[in-house]
Design a protein around this motif. Sequence first.
Motif, PDB file in Angstrom:
ATOM      1  N   SER A   9     -14.198   1.384   7.026  1.00  0.00           N
ATOM      2  CA  SER A   9     -12.810   0.855   6.347  1.00  0.00           C
ATOM      3  C   SER A   9     -13.374   1.134   4.773  1.00  0.00           C
ATOM      4  CB  SER A   9     -12.438  -0.304   6.881  1.00  0.00           C
ATOM      5  OG  SER A   9     -12.080  -0.511   8.054  1.00  0.00           O
ATOM      6  N   GLN A  38     -11.039   4.614   7.845  1.00  0.00           N
ATOM      7  CA  GLN A  38      -9.685   4.074   7.848  1.00  0.00           C
ATOM      8  C   GLN A  38      -9.723   4.061   6.234  1.00  0.00           C
ATOM      9  OE1 GLN A  38      -9.499   0.038   8.905  1.00  0.00           O
ATOM     10  NE2 GLN A  38      -7.264  -0.221   8.609  1.00  0.00           N
ATOM     11  N   ILE A  40      -7.842   2.314   3.169  1.00  0.00           N
ATOM     12  CA  ILE A  40      -6.858   1.449   2.678  1.00  0.00           C
ATOM     13  C   ILE A  40      -6.603   1.411   1.186  1.00  0.00           C
ATOM     14  CG2 ILE A  40      -6.310  -1.055   2.726  1.00  0.00           C
ATOM     15  CD1 ILE A  40      -8.436  -1.296   5.092  1.00  0.00           C
ATOM     16  N   CYS A  62      -3.527   3.553   4.929  1.00  0.00           N
ATOM     17  CA  CYS A  62      -2.744   2.281   4.968  1.00  0.00           C
ATOM     18  C   CYS A  62      -2.768   1.858   3.322  1.00  0.00           C
ATOM     19  CB  CYS A  62      -3.691   1.359   5.606  1.00  0.00           C
ATOM     20  SG  CYS A  62      -3.170  -0.453   5.459  1.00  0.00           S
ATOM     21  N   ILE A  64      -1.119  -0.846   0.672  1.00  0.00           N
ATOM     22  CA  ILE A  64      -0.576  -2.078   0.461  1.00  0.00           C
ATOM     23  C   ILE A  64      -0.105  -2.055  -0.953  1.00  0.00           C
ATOM     24  CG2 ILE A  64      -1.120  -4.724   0.494  1.00  0.00           C
ATOM     25  CD1 ILE A  64      -3.487  -3.985   2.343  1.00  0.00           C
ATOM     26  N   GLY A  79      -7.249  -6.015   1.265  1.00  0.00           N
ATOM     27  CA  GLY A  79      -7.737  -4.958   1.911  1.00  0.00           C
ATOM     28  C   GLY A  79      -8.618  -5.048   3.190  1.00  0.00           C
ATOM     29  N   GLN A  82      -7.015  -5.991   6.342  1.00  0.00           N
ATOM     30  CA  GLN A  82      -6.631  -4.859   7.229  1.00  0.00           C
ATOM     31  C   GLN A  82      -7.632  -3.757   7.756  1.00  0.00           C
ATOM     32  OE1 GLN A  82      -3.316  -4.288   7.944  1.00  0.00           O
ATOM     33  NE2 GLN A  82      -3.058  -6.102   6.725  1.00  0.00           N
ATOM     34  N   LYS A  84     -10.584  -2.472  10.025  1.00  0.00           N
ATOM     35  CA  LYS A  84     -10.784  -2.583  11.392  1.00  0.00           C
ATOM     36  C   LYS A  84     -12.188  -2.189  11.596  1.00  0.00           C
ATOM     37  CE  LYS A  84      -6.150  -1.896  13.175  1.00  0.00           C
ATOM     38  NZ  LYS A  84      -5.473  -1.822  11.759  1.00  0.00           N
TER      39      LYS A  84
END
Length: 327
Positions: A9, A38, A40, A62, A64, A79, A82, A84
């Motif tokens: 992430s 992933q 963010i 993702c 925000i 962050g 979120q 994972k």
Amino acid sequence: MSSHQSLISVVVVSFNTRDLLRACLQRLFSVAEGLHLQVIVVDNASRDASADMVAQEFPDICLIRSGINLGFAAANNLGFLQAKGDYVLLLNPDALVEPEALQLALSRMEADSSIGMGGGLLLGKDGQREPSARLFPSLLNELLMLSGLAARYPKSRFFGRFDRTWDDSGQATAADWVPGAFALMRREALDQVGPFDERFFLYYEEVDLCRRFHAQGWKIMYWPDVVIRHWGGESSKTVENQDFSSSGSQLTLWRMRSELLYYRKHHGALTTRAVALLESGWHRLRAWRARRQGQQRKAQESERVVALMRQAWRETDGGLSCPDRPW
């Protein structure tokens, strides 16, 4: 061998760095071969349409959007909520990951379960090495930096100790802390240690986090063959109505506030007072000498630093409390 492919992430906190952020994300995806990511992006109320750019050009990210500037620590913590991944990468929007860097860092962490965090070699715009593996702040280290001895004798193991400027061996080494511009963290370690201390709006947040990693027995590694290009300081240039000269700046005040909060948290009241007196005393001496030599501007700079430290002390109650955010 497990067939499980680790998820990384990547958390990028953005503040008015749209074009750099675009370049950062494009580079990240271009060098991510074989990786499971992933991504963010936490936008800290940017005024330059950074968030809209991410939404339009990177729809799978993702995103925000924060309504206010939360600062570095609190935005990263958003962050983390979120994230994972098995690993969490802190990445600055003004950092460009070189090919194979992330793959190398991941393979090293997967090979040694005692490593909680790892960082790489940061290279500035001019290709010069930036401080990438550092010692924790201390009264001695503050004195060496303030006095200019660290800069004058960078190849000395003693004078160059804080930023390891003496080390050109190219060897991996354990470090006290690595900068948050690029820091790969094991999720298990982050969960155990806890997120950033949000009292640090800007500066010292990653030092505090690394200190807590060490306290829980996790190793922090520096890998000089993990290379990141880092422009540095781009977000701070966009803060409105601020003076960013070397000593008279809003950033200096923010650095001092965080410094006092850090020392009070980890070293107690006496050392915090000593650090404040050291910096103020040094600049009083510098101002006195500059006045005698007719260097009025230099004297005014140092007098401004003394005033800022007095203000930071007052606003943090000697490092006990954090001023209201956003700073």
